[in-house]
Motif scaffolding. Sequence first.
Motif, PDB file in Angstrom:
ATOM      1  N   ASN A 362      12.875  -4.860  -9.710  1.00  0.00           N
ATOM      2  CA  ASN A 362      13.684  -4.596  -9.650  1.00  0.00           C
ATOM      3  C   ASN A 362      13.994  -5.096  -8.594  1.00  0.00           C
ATOM      4  O   ASN A 362      14.027  -4.312  -6.860  1.00  0.00           O
ATOM      5  N   SER A 363      15.215  -6.097  -8.625  1.00  0.00           N
ATOM      6  CA  SER A 363      15.235  -6.616  -7.095  1.00  0.00           C
ATOM      7  C   SER A 363      16.670  -5.731  -6.409  1.00  0.00           C
ATOM      8  O   SER A 363      16.668  -5.550  -5.215  1.00  0.00           O
ATOM      9  N   ALA A 364      17.290  -5.669  -7.612  1.00  0.00           N
ATOM     10  CA  ALA A 364      18.073  -4.242  -6.789  1.00  0.00           C
ATOM     11  C   ALA A 364      17.830  -3.331  -6.147  1.00  0.00           C
ATOM     12  O   ALA A 364      18.763  -3.262  -4.984  1.00  0.00           O
ATOM     13  N   VAL A 365      16.438  -3.058  -5.544  1.00  0.00           N
ATOM     14  CA  VAL A 365      16.683  -1.743  -4.491  1.00  0.00           C
ATOM     15  C   VAL A 365      15.285  -1.977  -4.230  1.00  0.00           C
ATOM     16  O   VAL A 365      14.675  -1.430  -3.472  1.00  0.00           O
ATOM     17  N   LEU A 366      14.731  -3.160  -4.147  1.00  0.00           N
ATOM     18  CA  LEU A 366      14.145  -4.143  -2.961  1.00  0.00           C
ATOM     19  C   LEU A 366      13.825  -3.044  -1.171  1.00  0.00           C
ATOM     20  O   LEU A 366      13.333  -3.293  -0.664  1.00  0.00           O
ATOM     21  N   ASN A 367      15.265  -3.407  -0.743  1.00  0.00           N
ATOM     22  CA  ASN A 367      15.195  -3.125   0.333  1.00  0.00           C
ATOM     23  C   ASN A 367      14.891  -1.485   0.246  1.00  0.00           C
ATOM     24  O   ASN A 367      14.727  -0.680   1.261  1.00  0.00           O
ATOM     25  N   GLU A 368      14.981  -0.578  -0.760  1.00  0.00           N
ATOM     26  CA  GLU A 368      14.494   0.851  -0.927  1.00  0.00           C
ATOM     27  C   GLU A 368      12.664   0.601  -1.004  1.00  0.00           C
ATOM     28  O   GLU A 368      11.888   1.658  -0.869  1.00  0.00           O
ATOM     29  N   THR A 369      12.383   0.050  -2.723  1.00  0.00           N
ATOM     30  CA  THR A 369      11.327   0.230  -2.583  1.00  0.00           C
ATOM     31  C   THR A 369      10.280  -0.285  -1.849  1.00  0.00           C
ATOM     32  O   THR A 369       9.584   0.563  -1.364  1.00  0.00           O
ATOM     33  N   ASN A 370      10.679  -1.518  -0.884  1.00  0.00           N
ATOM     34  CA  ASN A 370       9.284  -1.851   0.580  1.00  0.00           C
ATOM     35  C   ASN A 370      10.306  -1.395   1.804  1.00  0.00           C
ATOM     36  O   ASN A 370       9.681  -1.996   2.481  1.00  0.00           O
ATOM     37  N   ALA A 371      10.851   0.005   1.981  1.00  0.00           N
ATOM     38  CA  ALA A 371      11.050   0.853   2.635  1.00  0.00           C
ATOM     39  C   ALA A 371       9.618   1.263   4.099  1.00  0.00           C
ATOM     40  O   ALA A 371       9.097   1.957   3.274  1.00  0.00           O
ATOM     41  N   VAL A 372       9.943   1.904   4.463  1.00  0.00           N
ATOM     42  CA  VAL A 372       9.584   2.448   5.803  1.00  0.00           C
ATOM     43  C   VAL A 372       9.456   3.789   4.960  1.00  0.00           C
ATOM     44  O   VAL A 372       8.747   4.439   4.903  1.00  0.00           O
TER      45      VAL A 372
END
Length: 460
Positions: A362-372
């Motif tokens: 789900n690349s659309a939310v990678l900035n959230e999934t891999n976030a701190v």
Amino acid sequence: MRWSLALALLAGVAWAEDSSTSTSSSSSSESSDSTTSSSLALSDATTVTDASAAVPTGSYEVYSTTITLADGDHLTSTITQNSSATTTGNGTVVTTTHNSVTVLVGGAGTTTLGNSSMNATATTSSTSTAVATNTRPCNSYAEYCGRSYSNITMVAAHNSPFVRKGNAAANQEFTVKYQLDDGVRMLQFQVHNQNGTMELCHTSCSMLDVGTLEAYLTTVTEWIRNNPYDVVTLLMGNYDYVSPSHFVDPIKSSGLYDYVYTPTKIPMALDDWPTLSEMIITGKRAVIFMDYQANQTAYPWLMDEFSQIWETPFSPTSRAFPCTAQRPPGITNVQAKNRMYMANHNLNIELNLGSIDLLIPNSAVLNETNAVSGYGSLGKMARNCTAKWDRPPNFLLVDYYNDGNFNGSVFEVAAEMNNVTYNNQSCCGTASAAVPGMSTVTVSTMLLVAAGVQFFLSAF
């Protein structure tokens, strides 16, 4: 008819892109952790649910007692082994001699991790001789030298070899060399038996085949050889449930066998693992696990995953990421607390296109999934796991490790779990390794469009 369906798919993808843009600008504070995630509508006929993917069916090894190993590969006691089918930083580096094993010790002071503590300085020893400080001691941190292998949190690349531009089944953007250079220390992947050759394929070799297991391991071995202060873990998925003997030749032919760690016991409990320095000094710096059909009485160094590691829910499609033990099935809390564990934090979209059933990142939310931090973030899951189990996860399994709320955010999470400082200037990859001018989100959504349009056109 066929064009309206394709346009519907395009609309779904456009929604995903818009969602990615809007969510990336929203607050990622922990106060948003109670947000409820919605399913991603790809079209009127395809809706992704919040259930995890079906768990693989395989045999789980059950040991009635512990085997003690001597001289590396030989058994000194026998047991009954049952197999049951289930569907479900600055530190001065010194050498210390202890029990005839020379170890590296680095880092000053005592570090507390979860409910356990360790002292990273030299302790009582028969001899102690100062040596030159290493520039990259013990997986890049001097603090790790005195810690046991089971007392460190590592970033794990989900489906590490699958880096194919233009293929929806890919899970990483950079090749394994870049992954290791950036700090990934567990490499996870599927292996398929193709007419006797062990191939690296994702789901199906007709969908994505990136070459032989031997070729991939040869690259990994070269990196290990050139980085003598690093311990690397490999987790191989035995997709076809073949005999472990099929894996032996590729491991030996690649040269990896020269670095393979052989455990002292079968299975290894949490406190049985050596320190990283012991593994580095002895040169046994490649730890290999296999998920199914491992036979450690025949190949003690090819370790059975689930008798020594448990996992949170497999291939999740929900952003809740519960830190519950799913595999092996039926594991008790007492058993779980005596083993290492892996947090599966690779968020997926499930595509149901006719006869095709495929999970893609789900690349659309990678900035959230891999976030701190923030809802659905790796950092939030790691903290929840630490609170629940009184110790951090040993392995953080992620897609596209280079993406997050900033470059290297997944390594920032691991550093927090290890109580060390991460240098975020070191990540990630190189500009030439990525598709020029295109983000991971753009690539994956374009592939989604192409796959959907192709399917619908061929259906008429």
